[in-house]
Write a protein that holds these residues in place. Structure first.
Motif, mmCIF file in Angstrom:
data_model
loop_
_atom_site.group_PDB
_atom_site.id
_atom_site.type_symbol
_atom_site.label_atom_id
_atom_site.label_comp_id
_atom_site.label_asym_id
_atom_site.label_seq_id
_atom_site.Cartn_x
_atom_site.Cartn_y
_atom_site.Cartn_z
ATOM 1 N N PHE A 258 6.843 4.829 7.958
ATOM 2 C CA PHE A 258 6.544 4.602 9.372
ATOM 3 C C PHE A 258 6.660 5.875 10.199
ATOM 4 C CE2 PHE A 258 8.703 0.633 7.809
ATOM 5 C CZ PHE A 258 7.535 -0.020 7.482
ATOM 6 N N GLU A 259 6.217 6.990 9.615
ATOM 7 C CA GLU A 259 6.217 8.266 10.328
ATOM 8 C C GLU A 259 4.913 8.433 11.089
ATOM 9 O OE1 GLU A 259 8.781 10.439 10.564
ATOM 10 O OE2 GLU A 259 9.976 9.037 9.387
ATOM 11 N N ARG A 260 4.942 9.253 12.111
ATOM 12 C CA ARG A 260 3.795 9.509 12.979
ATOM 13 C C ARG A 260 2.547 9.898 12.171
ATOM 14 N NH1 ARG A 260 3.572 14.652 17.047
ATOM 15 N NH2 ARG A 260 1.425 14.365 17.719
ATOM 16 N N GLY A 261 1.431 9.195 12.412
ATOM 17 C CA GLY A 261 0.155 9.503 11.780
ATOM 18 C C GLY A 261 0.056 9.158 10.305
ATOM 19 N N LYS A 262 1.000 8.391 9.767
ATOM 20 C CA LYS A 262 1.022 8.098 8.324
ATOM 21 C C LYS A 262 0.588 6.665 8.027
ATOM 22 C CE LYS A 262 2.774 12.051 7.098
ATOM 23 N NZ LYS A 262 2.043 13.019 6.368
ATOM 24 N N GLU A 263 0.159 6.479 6.774
ATOM 25 C CA GLU A 263 -0.178 5.157 6.241
ATOM 26 C C GLU A 263 0.866 4.811 5.188
ATOM 27 O OE1 GLU A 263 -3.424 3.257 3.151
ATOM 28 O OE2 GLU A 263 -4.000 5.009 4.314
ATOM 29 N N ASP A 264 1.424 3.618 5.275
ATOM 30 C CA ASP A 264 2.407 3.142 4.297
ATOM 31 C C ASP A 264 1.852 1.904 3.603
ATOM 32 O OD1 ASP A 264 4.822 4.887 4.792
ATOM 33 O OD2 ASP A 264 4.442 4.144 6.816
ATOM 34 N N ALA A 265 1.988 1.850 2.277
ATOM 35 C CA ALA A 265 1.443 0.738 1.490
ATOM 36 C C ALA A 265 2.576 -0.086 0.895
ATOM 37 C CB ALA A 265 0.538 1.272 0.391
ATOM 38 N N PHE A 266 2.406 -1.407 0.941
ATOM 39 C CA PHE A 266 3.379 -2.351 0.400
ATOM 40 C C PHE A 266 2.617 -3.475 -0.288
ATOM 41 C CE2 PHE A 266 5.070 -0.475 4.239
ATOM 42 C CZ PHE A 266 6.347 -0.100 3.883
ATOM 43 N N THR A 267 3.281 -4.165 -1.203
ATOM 44 C CA THR A 267 2.735 -5.388 -1.782
ATOM 45 C C THR A 267 3.780 -6.473 -1.594
ATOM 46 O OG1 THR A 267 1.445 -4.164 -3.419
ATOM 47 C CG2 THR A 267 1.853 -6.494 -3.870
ATOM 48 N N LEU A 268 3.370 -7.561 -0.958
ATOM 49 C CA LEU A 268 4.256 -8.706 -0.776
ATOM 50 C C LEU A 268 3.776 -9.845 -1.662
ATOM 51 C CD1 LEU A 268 4.741 -8.866 3.109
ATOM 52 C CD2 LEU A 268 6.329 -7.969 1.394
ATOM 53 N N GLN A 269 4.704 -10.494 -2.344
ATOM 54 C CA GLN A 269 4.401 -11.680 -3.134
ATOM 55 C C GLN A 269 4.567 -12.884 -2.205
ATOM 56 O OE1 GLN A 269 3.312 -11.794 -6.340
ATOM 57 N NE2 GLN A 269 3.306 -9.572 -6.383
ATOM 58 N N LEU A 270 3.445 -13.558 -1.901
ATOM 59 C CA LEU A 270 3.434 -14.646 -0.929
ATOM 60 C C LEU A 270 2.692 -15.844 -1.510
ATOM 61 C CD1 LEU A 270 2.380 -12.560 2.214
ATOM 62 C CD2 LEU A 270 4.707 -13.161 1.502
ATOM 63 N N PRO A 271 2.897 -17.023 -0.933
ATOM 64 C CA PRO A 271 2.100 -18.171 -1.369
ATOM 65 C C PRO A 271 0.651 -18.013 -0.917
ATOM 66 C CG PRO A 271 3.473 -18.752 0.503
ATOM 67 C CD PRO A 271 3.866 -17.361 0.092
ATOM 68 N N ASP A 272 -0.231 -18.836 -1.452
ATOM 69 C CA ASP A 272 -1.637 -18.820 -1.037
ATOM 70 C C ASP A 272 -1.698 -19.275 0.422
ATOM 71 O OD1 ASP A 272 -4.355 -19.093 -0.661
ATOM 72 O OD2 ASP A 272 -4.605 -20.710 -2.129
ATOM 73 N N LEU A 273 -2.070 -18.370 1.315
ATOM 74 C CA LEU A 273 -2.134 -18.670 2.745
ATOM 75 C C LEU A 273 -3.552 -18.991 3.198
ATOM 76 C CD1 LEU A 273 0.244 -15.812 3.935
ATOM 77 C CD2 LEU A 273 0.797 -18.238 3.656
ATOM 78 N N GLY A 274 -4.523 -18.938 2.277
ATOM 79 C CA GLY A 274 -5.913 -19.153 2.663
ATOM 80 C C GLY A 274 -6.416 -17.967 3.471
ATOM 81 N N MET A 275 -7.440 -18.201 4.269
ATOM 82 C CA MET A 275 -7.973 -17.133 5.113
ATOM 83 C C MET A 275 -6.933 -16.767 6.168
ATOM 84 S SD MET A 275 -11.966 -18.064 5.424
ATOM 85 C CE MET A 275 -11.659 -19.795 5.682
ATOM 86 N N LEU A 276 -6.726 -15.481 6.356
ATOM 87 C CA LEU A 276 -5.713 -15.015 7.292
ATOM 88 C C LEU A 276 -6.230 -15.099 8.723
ATOM 89 C CD1 LEU A 276 -4.283 -11.962 5.326
ATOM 90 C CD2 LEU A 276 -3.631 -14.383 5.216
#
Length: 196
Positions: free
Chosen positions: A74-92
């Protein structure tokens, strides 16, 4: 898989049944949602605070999940990538983002978030109640603003501060396209008058 304590109060023996497949350590009902968070380039945009997300779709919400960030996330001008394991939420449809406002530099200027939901056949089988297939196509907005399909990137634009002055939590609406790619460049000329 059977998980339990073995001690004097819970018992020291148990009868275990066999399972047709070996345990994988992951819940089969959980799916990988790829998350990309873009911190703005404005001065002081980065944060040391803890950030949590609540991903909301036509089938429900994920509940709040704190992102396991590295020290330089979460630094200025940066992109951070994560993967969350979640239930099927359908269309977001929406994304809740909140900061706990802690750390030496807790204020955060969030630019946008991209989520790539998993391609789930069940989510494509039928449109949501009261929606036509046309209202759920990428790039088209239904009456509730739903856009995108599972497996396709969706965007949530914030372009705002999350801090004690502006609020530590925001609810963002989905967009089907990267907002940066839809920007138009204008040339502006300013003429100053010589009136005294």
């Amino acid at each position: 898989m059977h998980v339990r304590w073995f001690d004097a109060s819970h018992g020291l023996t148990a009868t275990l049944s066999t399972s047709p497949k070996p345990p994988t350590g992951q819940d089969d009902s959980q799916l990988p949602y790829m998350i990309r968070i873009y911190t703005s380039k404005v001065k002081g945009a980065g944060t040391d605070a803890n950030v949590s997300l609540n991903v909301i779709g036509v089938k429900g919400s994920s509940g709040w999940h704190q992102l396991r960030a590295k020290q330089d996330s979460f630094e200025r001008g940066k992109e951070d990538a994560f993967t969350l394991q979640l239930p099927d939420l359908g269309m977001l449809t929406h994304l809740g983002v909140k900061s706990d406002g802690t750390g030496q530099g807790p204020a955060w200027h969030l630019d946008k978030v991209c989520i790539i939901p998993p391609a789930v056949p069940s989510a494509l089988a039928a449109p949501a109640q009261g929606k036509t297939a046309n209202s759920l196509q990428p790039g088209r907005r239904g009456s509730s603003g739903n856009t995108g399909l599972p497996g396709q990137p969706v965007w949530f634009v914030a372009r705002r501060w999350l801090d004690v002055v502006h609020g530590l939590e925001v609810l963002l609406e989905v967009q089907a396209a990267d907002p940066a790619k839809s920007l138009v460049q204008y040339q502006v000329e300013v003429h100053t008058s010589d009136v005294k």
